[in-house]
Design an enzyme around this catalytic site. Structure first.
Site, mmCIF file in Angstrom:
data_model
loop_
_atom_site.group_PDB
_atom_site.id
_atom_site.type_symbol
_atom_site.label_atom_id
_atom_site.label_comp_id
_atom_site.label_asym_id
_atom_site.label_seq_id
_atom_site.Cartn_x
_atom_site.Cartn_y
_atom_site.Cartn_z
ATOM 1 N N ARG A 108 -5.252 6.001 -7.744
ATOM 2 C CA ARG A 108 -5.083 7.457 -7.730
ATOM 3 C C ARG A 108 -5.019 8.024 -9.149
ATOM 4 N NH1 ARG A 108 -0.059 7.808 -3.606
ATOM 5 N NH2 ARG A 108 -0.295 10.068 -3.893
ATOM 6 N N THR B 130 -1.713 5.663 2.161
ATOM 7 C CA THR B 130 -2.949 4.883 2.123
ATOM 8 C C THR B 130 -3.045 4.015 3.371
ATOM 9 O OG1 THR B 130 -2.859 4.811 -0.291
ATOM 10 C CG2 THR B 130 -4.282 3.200 0.790
ATOM 11 N N LEU C 147 0.869 -1.175 0.000
ATOM 12 C CA LEU C 147 0.000 0.000 0.000
ATOM 13 C C LEU C 147 0.903 1.220 0.000
ATOM 14 C CD1 LEU C 147 -2.683 -0.850 2.751
ATOM 15 C CD2 LEU C 147 -3.004 -0.935 0.281
ATOM 16 N N ASP C 148 0.468 2.279 -0.681
ATOM 17 C CA ASP C 148 1.225 3.528 -0.622
ATOM 18 C C ASP C 148 1.339 3.988 0.830
ATOM 19 O OD1 ASP C 148 1.291 3.496 -3.373
ATOM 20 O OD2 ASP C 148 -0.355 4.922 -3.618
ATOM 21 N N ARG C 149 2.378 4.738 1.099
ATOM 22 C CA ARG C 149 2.616 5.211 2.473
ATOM 23 C C ARG C 149 1.413 5.963 3.044
ATOM 24 N NH1 ARG C 149 7.801 8.949 4.364
ATOM 25 N NH2 ARG C 149 7.233 9.102 6.572
#
Length: 315
Positions: A244, A146, A142-144
């Site tokens: 995104r 998110t 997961l993105d930081r």
């Protein structure tokens, strides 16, 4: 950071390791080595399987003898103390655990792994909390910024089984995102190729480009607000920043997105109290790789996001 020089080594592939790509295998064996270097040593023929040159997508077979050339590695940093506040807090974020896997509700702002100036991330913190587990590995990322559901495998065979579910698209992941404006009813699928560019600073930027990789996200409207829409996003493929960038491509950037957001919308949601990216992995459905049990996990929105929604006017 101190660098250490490795020696040429040979590795015989076990039954648990077979089936994985050589590039993924090397990134696990050579922790801290940039992906670009891994591809370079494979492309130059320095990595060999049974004395033969191979390509980065070569899949390991049981009994293969892999030659790993000497490379310079950053000396592996010590794991963070299990007594650190952020590390201890992860104990409460573990939603499910058995002898095969962990499911964690990752907080926003925590990277999934260390690097790029970060001393540690979620996986290093979990290894500190579970020192008896020798093979903890991220199943996906997961993105930081998110938050939400993240799987960690405890065994190589479990990791392999879960990766197969991701490849075969039998595992489903659902995200909640608040986007700018009124999402169109007929916009249910976005299939737009994504091209990733890594800047010299290490920052990753992704854009829709015909030269990119095929990418597919499904969207569904959950709730409309005066100036925004809460949507459910289900990524069919798993590209970097996929939800995104696909939301932006549809004309509806996600609230609180510093990379792909709209300045006026960002100012609006910031003035209303939003302090983070409004993207949360809320539901996960999979088959347990050991028991074959069908499993479903859910992580509700964190209180700050729910409170923010409560300030908006429903239409």
């Amino acid at each position: 950071m101190k660098m250490i020089q490795t020696q040429v080594s040979f590795h015989q592939v076990s039954s648990e390791e077979q089936g994985q790509r050589i590039d993924n295998f090397l990134m696990t064996k050579l922790k801290g080595v940039p992906k670009s270097l891994v591809y370079r040593i494979v492309r130059k023929g320095e990595v060999r399987a049974n004395k033969k040159r191979i390509k980065p997508d070569y899949k390991l077979q049981q009994g293969d003898e892999i030659r790993i050339p000497p490379v310079k590695l950053s000396e592996r940093p010590e794991l963070p103390s299990a007594n650190l506040k952020h590390v201890q807090a992860l104990e409460d974020a573990i939603l499910y655990e058995d002898d095969a896997l962990l499911v964690v509700n990752k907080p926003a702002g925590m990277a999934v792994h260390g690097g790029s100036g970060l001393k540690f991330g979620l996986i290093e913190a979990l290894r500190s909390l579970r020192p008896q587990e020798q093979h903890l590995e991220l199943v996906h990322r997961l993105d930081r910024d998110t938050s939400g559901l993240l799987m960690v495998a405890k065994k190589r065979a479990v990791l392999k089984g879960l990766h197969e579910q991701l490849r075969e698209k039998t595992m489903t992941k659902q995200y909640l995102a608040l986007v700018r404006g009124q999402w169109q009813k007929n916009c249910r699928n976005i299939e737009a190729p994504l091209l990733k560019n890594t800047l010299q600073s290490g920052e990753r930027l992704v854009k829709v480009d015909a030269a990119g990789k095929p990418s597919h996200t499904r969207f569904r409207i959950r709730q409309r607000y005066q100036q925004a829409t809460l949507v459910e996003a289900s990524p069919v493929t798993g590209r970097t920043h996929q939800i995104r960038v696909h939301a932006l491509h549809a004309g509806h950037p996600i609230a609180g997105d510093p990379k792909y957001g709209d300045n006026d919308f960002e100012q609006l949601v910031s003035d209303k109290g939003l302090k983070r990216l409004f993207l949360h992995a809320w539901q996960l459905k999979l088959t347990h790789p050991k028991t074959s049990e069908e499993m479903q996990f859910e992580a509700p929105l964190e209180p700050s996001l729910q409170h923010f929604l409560d300030t908006l006017t429903v239409i």
